[in-house]
Design an enzyme around this catalytic site. Structure first.
Site, mmCIF file in Angstrom:
data_model
loop_
_atom_site.group_PDB
_atom_site.id
_atom_site.type_symbol
_atom_site.label_atom_id
_atom_site.label_comp_id
_atom_site.label_asym_id
_atom_site.label_seq_id
_atom_site.Cartn_x
_atom_site.Cartn_y
_atom_site.Cartn_z
ATOM 1 N N MET A 185 11.436 -38.687 53.229
ATOM 2 C CA MET A 185 12.296 -38.916 52.077
ATOM 3 C C MET A 185 13.586 -39.641 52.485
ATOM 4 O O MET A 185 13.718 -40.070 53.628
ATOM 5 C CB MET A 185 12.627 -37.578 51.414
ATOM 6 C CG MET A 185 11.483 -36.997 50.611
ATOM 7 S SD MET A 185 12.009 -35.480 49.786
ATOM 8 C CE MET A 185 10.792 -35.412 48.445
ATOM 9 N N ASN A 216 25.288 -38.058 45.526
ATOM 10 C CA ASN A 216 26.244 -39.062 45.047
ATOM 11 C C ASN A 216 26.281 -39.168 43.525
ATOM 12 O O ASN A 216 27.344 -39.399 42.939
ATOM 13 C CB ASN A 216 26.011 -40.440 45.686
ATOM 14 C CG ASN A 216 24.565 -40.853 45.684
ATOM 15 O OD1 ASN A 216 23.931 -40.826 44.651
ATOM 16 N ND2 ASN A 216 24.046 -41.196 46.847
ATOM 17 N N GLY A 217 25.141 -38.937 42.866
ATOM 18 C CA GLY A 217 25.174 -38.967 41.390
ATOM 19 C C GLY A 217 26.046 -37.852 40.840
ATOM 20 O O GLY A 217 26.867 -38.038 39.940
ATOM 21 N N ASP A 262 19.359 -36.535 51.957
ATOM 22 C CA ASP A 262 19.350 -37.991 52.179
ATOM 23 C C ASP A 262 20.501 -38.484 53.038
ATOM 24 O O ASP A 262 20.437 -39.590 53.572
ATOM 25 C CB ASP A 262 19.418 -38.721 50.829
ATOM 26 C CG ASP A 262 18.275 -38.323 49.914
ATOM 27 O OD1 ASP A 262 18.468 -38.396 48.675
ATOM 28 O OD2 ASP A 262 17.229 -37.908 50.421
ATOM 29 N N ARG A 319 12.723 -30.494 51.967
ATOM 30 C CA ARG A 319 13.789 -29.913 51.134
ATOM 31 C C ARG A 319 13.729 -28.382 51.122
ATOM 32 O O ARG A 319 14.550 -27.717 50.492
ATOM 33 C CB ARG A 319 13.653 -30.399 49.698
ATOM 34 C CG ARG A 319 13.865 -31.866 49.479
ATOM 35 C CD ARG A 319 14.976 -32.076 48.457
ATOM 36 N NE ARG A 319 14.717 -31.406 47.212
ATOM 37 C CZ ARG A 319 14.321 -32.018 46.103
ATOM 38 N NH1 ARG A 319 14.152 -33.329 46.101
ATOM 39 N NH2 ARG A 319 14.090 -31.360 45.007
ATOM 40 N N ARG A 355 -5.448 -43.437 67.216
ATOM 41 C CA ARG A 355 -5.176 -43.980 65.881
ATOM 42 C C ARG A 355 -3.727 -44.430 65.743
ATOM 43 O O ARG A 355 -2.853 -44.008 66.495
ATOM 44 C CB ARG A 355 -5.416 -42.894 64.815
ATOM 45 C CG ARG A 355 -6.849 -42.715 64.426
ATOM 46 C CD ARG A 355 -7.013 -41.473 63.582
ATOM 47 N NE ARG A 355 -8.366 -41.398 63.005
ATOM 48 C CZ ARG A 355 -8.846 -40.284 62.424
ATOM 49 N NH1 ARG A 355 -8.087 -39.184 62.354
ATOM 50 N NH2 ARG A 355 -10.070 -40.253 61.932
ATOM 51 N N HIS A 371 15.385 -41.257 49.509
ATOM 52 C CA HIS A 371 15.730 -41.980 48.291
ATOM 53 C C HIS A 371 15.886 -43.467 48.621
ATOM 54 O O HIS A 371 14.933 -44.037 49.167
ATOM 55 C CB HIS A 371 16.973 -41.380 47.654
ATOM 56 C CG HIS A 371 17.006 -41.588 46.173
ATOM 57 N ND1 HIS A 371 18.174 -41.596 45.453
ATOM 58 C CD2 HIS A 371 16.016 -41.807 45.280
ATOM 59 C CE1 HIS A 371 17.909 -41.805 44.181
ATOM 60 N NE2 HIS A 371 16.617 -41.948 44.059
HETATM 61 O O1 F6P Z 1 17.710 -36.561 46.791
HETATM 62 C C1 F6P Z 1 16.801 -35.773 47.483
HETATM 63 C C2 F6P Z 1 15.406 -36.230 47.183
HETATM 64 O O2 F6P Z 1 14.518 -35.400 47.841
HETATM 65 C C3 F6P Z 1 15.120 -37.671 47.585
HETATM 66 O O3 F6P Z 1 14.948 -37.815 48.984
HETATM 67 C C4 F6P Z 1 13.878 -37.919 46.785
HETATM 68 O O4 F6P Z 1 13.620 -39.285 46.601
HETATM 69 C C5 F6P Z 1 14.239 -37.239 45.464
HETATM 70 O O5 F6P Z 1 15.128 -36.178 45.785
HETATM 71 C C6 F6P Z 1 13.068 -36.641 44.723
HETATM 72 O O6 F6P Z 1 13.571 -36.264 43.450
HETATM 73 P P1 F6P Z 1 12.895 -35.040 42.646
HETATM 74 O O7 F6P Z 1 13.256 -33.782 43.352
HETATM 75 O O8 F6P Z 1 13.544 -35.135 41.274
HETATM 76 O O9 F6P Z 1 11.413 -35.289 42.624
#
Ligand code: F6P
Length: 346
Positions: free
Chosen positions: A181, A115-116, A139, A270, A174, A183
């Site tokens: 992740m 989105n950015g 995300d 990722r 446990r 964000h």
């Molecule tokens: O936007 C994808 C993402 O993996 C988010 O889930 C995570 O918070 C962020 O990027 C981590 O950012 P960077 O790769 O700059 O550490």
């Protein structure tokens, strides 16, 4: 109105966090542009930084082979923000981008990002550049599309990890806490939590009460449940300087005395090859971007709306976050199955 496309030069750049499926999207753009429309394809390095430094390569048909299954981005990426002044020179980088866009001789630019990045794409379009945005991120938080590529793969990776936690949690009786992740949103946590059989799922969009979580876990012990799985999104409410997983597992130990361990899944979400669904989605997005360019349509973000691949004006979506609606049907059904979201007694 269709324009003559032979010899047109379209640029592609990938910006923001990488994700599986980006190379499939680049391949979708490249193969469609070259095979169907006779366009030239220019791969720009390291996101917007490559436009500023004029670092790019021409992508030939042959270079597009073997990319479908490749994780990451062959072009590299960066989180450079073109509308912020250059940290070194202090110069506003957007003017340089506009100048270099012309000097490289681009007729259009495909911007692959979250989105950015789509917010930046909207600004570049407003500056008169021919821009098409492709929504990508694990995300799934890009407003204006049902889904981004990268998301299905991250959910599959997180689900596989959660599956593995069940056996070790059961062996040791446990509580296992896993942080995924996402964000500021809980899409990965919700989907992998449900797919992985999570008992508690905490997402930023639903404020939680640790006493409710503690009582729920104690009740499971009373009902002879050997172990519990707690899936938390990295973006949930927590003190600064501590991870979500550490904070939640510490709170569980303090409030219940139950043996608890935590896992932060991190960047494996990722990495690696995209799932089949992400390869198909990325390919469809890439092909559609080129069709829009061939039709002379710009200032748009390609998106998925139900089963249709279409597009939406960038100025309507750029930079907007798509949050998990607390009334999402998956949440409603999960609650009925006894899954705890930390906000009400189960
Ligand atoms: O936007 C994808 C993402 O993996 C988010 O889930 C995570 O918070 C962020 O990027 C981590 O950012 P960077 O790769 O700059 O550490």
């Amino acid at each position: 109105m269709a324009v003559s496309t032979r010899g047109m030069k379209i640029g592609i750049l990938t910006a923001g966090g990488d994700c599986p499926g980006i190379n499939a999207a680049i391949r979708g753009v490249g193969k469609t542009a070259i095979a169907e429309y006779g366009m030239k394809v220019i791969g720009i390095s390291s996101g917007f930084r490559g436009l500023i430094d004029k670092e790019f390569i021409e992508l030939e048909e042959t270079q597009l082979s073997g990319m479908l299954t490749l994780g990451g981005t062959i072009l590299g990426t960066s989180r450079d923000k073109p509308f912020k002044n250059d940290p070194v020179t202090g110069v506003n980088m957007s003017k340089i981008i506009k100048k270099n866009y012309k000097e490289i001789g681009l007729d259009a630019l495909v911007v692959i990002g979250g989105n950015g990045t789509q917010k930046t794409a909207a600004k570049l379009a407003a500056e008169g550049m021919n821009i098409i945005g492709l929504p990508k991120t694990i995300d799934n938080d890009v407003y204006g599309t049902d889904v981004t590529f990268g998301f299905d793969t991250a959910v599959s990776i997180a689900t596989e990890a959660i599956d593995r936690l069940h056996s070790t949690a059961n062996s040791h009786k446990r509580i296992m806490v896993i942080e995924v992740m996402g964000h500021h949103t809980g899409w990965i946590s919700l989907y992998s939590g449900v797919a992985g059989g999570g008992d508690v799922i905490l997402i930023p969009e639903i404020p939680y009460d640790m006493d409710i979580v503690a009582r729920y876990l104690e009740k499971r012990v009373k009902n002879k449940k050997a172990y519990s799985i707690v899936v938390v999104a990295e973006g949930i409410e927590k003190p600064k300087g501590i991870s979500a997983a550490s904070f939640i597992s510490q709170s569980i130990r303090e409030k219940t005395g139950l043996e608890t361990r935590e896992t932060i899944l991190g960047y494996v979400q990722r990495g690696g090859s995209p799932t089949a669904m992400d390869r198909i989605l990325a390919t469809r997005y890439g092909a559609h971007a080129v069709e829009l360019i061939a039709e002379g349509k710009f200032g748009l973000m390609v998106c998925k709306d139900g089963e249709t691949i279409t597009s939406v004006p960038l100025e309507q979506v750029g930079g907007k976050l798509k949050l998990v609606p607390p009334e999402h049907s998956i949440i409603k059904k999960s609650r009925k199955m006894g899954i705890c979201f930390g906000d009400r007694k189960v």
